[in-house]
Design an enzyme around this catalytic site. Structure first.
Site: not given
Ligand SMILES: NC(=O)c1ccc[n+]([C@@H]2O[C@H](COP(=O)([O-])OP(=O)(O)OC[C@H]3O[C@@H](n4cnc5c(N)ncnc54)[C@H](O)[C@@H]3O)[C@@H](O)[C@H]2O)c1
Length: 331
Positions: A113, A135, A177, A214, A224, A228, A232, A235, A239, A251
């Site tokens: 939990r 999130k 972003e 943020k 949201e 918040r 988006n 987005h 998306h 993304h």
């Molecule tokens: N929770 C939230 O509020 C929120 C907001 C925006 C996006 N997201 C989510 O985030 C995800 C995308 O995240 P992302 O863009 O970080 O992509 P990711 O986590 O897929 O990382 C991108 C790539 O970079 C590599 N990598 C990471 N750090 C590295 C480093 N320091 N050196 C070398 N390689 C490295 C990883 O292995 C991966 O291949 C999506 O799933 C999206 O839905 C969540």
């Protein structure tokens, strides 16, 4: 530099310090059993820095890529924790980008939990955006983030040195972003991104400014309900482009394209110039009808209405609820 985030009854710190990963145990309580989640693309030296100062580390590595934000991995990690007899007083540490952070946070939110969750974001996107705000989520049946929880971390440690190993494409996609936060809420952040001669030299200032936006937004509206939604910006179309391109564009690249649909002509020119500077795409050949079809599947739609974010002057925004069919005039 430390930012204190207060969301309802929760409070947590986001530490933004170069080299802080070298003394991670100064910030996190690692004198217990710790599930360290990372992915196959993250340099192992970062994970080692955490392992070396953890009393009982258990490292779990998932494949890099969005496909890993799966129910299958979620279940596997829970199995590992149960098999290793994790208790309520043990914790989870994410060392990776948004994929690792979203999955690790969701695991921590449900294990017994809810147990402590620390985040070491290693991509620019995760440092400026996904690691704060609480999130967490996984994808299911092709729908992104459709299963998840609001679960704030106990602490976030941002060491921008790790960005030196991140490839330029991911770095620049993450910058979108930050640009989004600037365009909607902070002109000085846009100027910084526009005028920077060396992104990595200016990166701490960019991260701090983006996180200040943020912080304000998520503290004001944790769930949201209203402002918040500003996060988006770009987005709705972003998306749609992402899904249409079968996730072959990143993304942030799609969000950059998406922002251009909801600004006036002068701003469109200015944003295009910034996106070009960072080799980011600015157009798509998807027809407006196709975009519309994808948008109708967007989970942010409630009944026949959709909330869109418009920016007509840098640093300001308007959230508009419109009939879904009326979005066609923007496409
Ligand atoms: N929770 C939230 O509020 C929120 C907001 C925006 C996006 N997201 C989510 O985030 C995800 C995308 O995240 P992302 O863009 O970080 O992509 P990711 O986590 O897929 O990382 C991108 C790539 O970079 C590599 N990598 C990471 N750090 C590295 C480093 N320091 N050196 C070398 N390689 C490295 C990883 O292995 C991966 O291949 C999506 O799933 C999206 O839905 C969540």
């Amino acid at each position: 530099m430390k930012l204190e985030i207060k969301m309802n009854s929760h409070q947590y710190d986001v530490v933004i310090e170069k080299n802080s990963l070298n003394e991670v145990n100064k910030y996190f309580d690692l004198s217990r059993k710790v599930l360290i989640l990372t992915d196959s693309g993250i340099p192992s030296e970062y994970v080692k820095k955490i392992v070396d100062v953890t009393k009982e580390p258990i490292v779990h590595v998932i494949e890099q890529g969005e496909a890993s934000k799966s129910f299958n991995n979620f279940e596997k990690i829970l199995d590992v924790m149960i098999e290793n007899r994790f208790s309520r007083s043990d914790c989870v540490v994410a060392c990776g980008g948004g994929v690792v952070g979203d999955l690790a946070g969701f695991v921590a939110s449900v294990y017994m939990r809810g147990i402590d969750f620390y985040n070491v974001p290693t991509t620019l996107l995760s440092q400026v955006d996904s690691s704060i705000g609480g999130k967490t989520a996984i994808d299911k049946l092709g729908y992104k983030n459709v299963v998840g929880a609001f679960y704030p971390p106990k602490k976030v440690l941002i060491d921008s040195n790790v960005l030196k190993t991140l490839d330029q494409r991911n770095l620049h996609a993450g910058l979108v972003e930050a640009l989004k936060m600037g365009l909607t809420c902070d002109k000085t952040l846009v100027d910084l991104i526009k005028e920077s001669n060396s992104l990595l030299e200016d990166i701490d200032e960019i991260i701090i400014k983006a996180l200040q936006v943020k912080k304000y937004v998520v503290e004001t509206d944790p769930y949201e309900q209203n402002i918040r939604k500003v996060l988006n910006f770009g987005h709705t179309v972003g998306h749609a482009v992402e899904a249409h391109q079968n996730y072959n564009l990143l993304h942030g690249e799609c969000v950059g394209i998406g922002m251009l649909y909801f600004v006036n002509d002068d701003l469109k020119q200015e944003i295009t110039t910034i996106l070009n500077k960072y080799n980011l795409p600015t157009t798509t050949d998807i027809s407006s009808d196709e975009l519309y079809n994808y948008i109708t599947l967007d989970k942010k739609r409630t009944n026949d209405d959709i909330s869109i974010v418009l920016v007509n002057k840098i640093g300001t925004y308007e959230i508009k609820k419109i009939k879904l069919t009326d979005i066609k005039q923007y496409l």
